[in-house]
Enzyme design. Sequence first.
Site, PDB file in Angstrom:
ATOM      1  CD  GLU A  38      -3.075  -0.626   2.299  1.00 57.32           C
ATOM      2  OE1 GLU A  38      -2.903   0.346   3.067  1.00 57.32           O
ATOM      3  OE2 GLU A  38      -3.948  -1.479   2.487  1.00 57.32           O
ATOM      4  CG  ASP A  69      -4.031   9.158   7.054  1.00 56.34           C
ATOM      5  OD1 ASP A  69      -4.292   7.947   7.056  1.00 56.34           O
ATOM      6  OD2 ASP A  69      -3.935   9.828   6.011  1.00 56.34           O
ATOM      7  CE1 TYR A 120      -7.573  -1.204   6.688  1.00 55.37           C
ATOM      8  CE2 TYR A 120      -6.197  -0.880   4.752  1.00 55.37           C
ATOM      9  CZ  TYR A 120      -6.387  -0.803   6.124  1.00 55.37           C
ATOM     10  OH  TYR A 120      -5.380  -0.310   6.917  1.00 55.37           O
TER      11      TYR A 120
END
Length: 263
Positions: A49, A60, A175
Site C-alpha cells: 500500500e 490518518d 479492508y
Amino acid sequence: MTRIDDTFARLRKDGRKAFVAYVMAGDPDYDTSLEIVRGLPDAGVDIIELGLPFTDPMADGPTIQLAGQRALEAGQTLEKTLQIARELRKENDTTPIVLMGYYNPIYSRGVDRFLKDAVEAGIDGLIIVDLPPEEDSELCIPAQAAGINFIRLATPTTDDKRLPKVLQNTSGFVYYVSITGITGAAAAQAADVAPEVARIKSKTDLPVIVGFGVRTPETAENIAAVADGTVVGSAIVERIGKGDSPADVLAFVKSLADGAHRA
C-alpha cells in the site's frame, strides 16, 4: 484477473494469509522511500500500500499525517508517487501495488489521465477513503473499467443496512478497519475482529484484510488468524519517521510479515 486476485489465489493455494504493508510515498524523501519500497517484497510483503501524500488527511493519525507532511516538504507529488511504482515494476511484475489516499490529487490531475498513467505505472488497486459508494461514478467505476481494483473500507460502525452499499462495486479485497477512529490510535483485538470479519464474509466472496491497530508480529499473527490477512502502516511509518535506516525498517517489516504468515 488482477495481480491482487492472483496473489490471493496463490496464498489460498499455499494455505497462507496475506501481509500488507503501508508506507507513505516520498517519506522521508524520494530516494529513501524508493529504497524501502523496493525492499518490501523480499521482506515478505504480499501487497504494497503506497500512501499518496495529501495536505488535509481525514482518516490518518499523527504518525501518518507527519509522514505526509515530510513527503510533501521533500517535494513528493502524485507523479513522483507513480514513478516509484514504475521503478518497482522494472524488477518486480508480481507484487500488487495499491495507492491509498484522498480524491483531491486525482481529481486535480483528471480522472482519465490519472487512470491511464496508473495503469501504465503498474498500479493494481485504489483505496480512496473520502469517496463513498454514492460517488462511484467519479472514480470507482472508471477504475474498474480500466482494470484497477477499487477497494473499500468497512468499519465497526458499518451496520448490516450499510454493508451491501459498501460492498457494491468493491473488488480486490475488503479492508476492515478494526477500530473506531484514526490510524495508530489503539490496538486491534482478534476477539473483537473475528465476528465482524465473519459477518462481512457472509455477504461477499472477496478476501477480508484487517488493518488499523496492528503494531507487533504477535498482533499481526493473531489478526491474520481470524481474517484473510492483515495490514500494518503506522508502526512501519513510525520507524521511518524516527530515522531508522531502510535496512532496519525492512527487518522490522519482515518480523511483521513472518508473524502474519504464521497464522
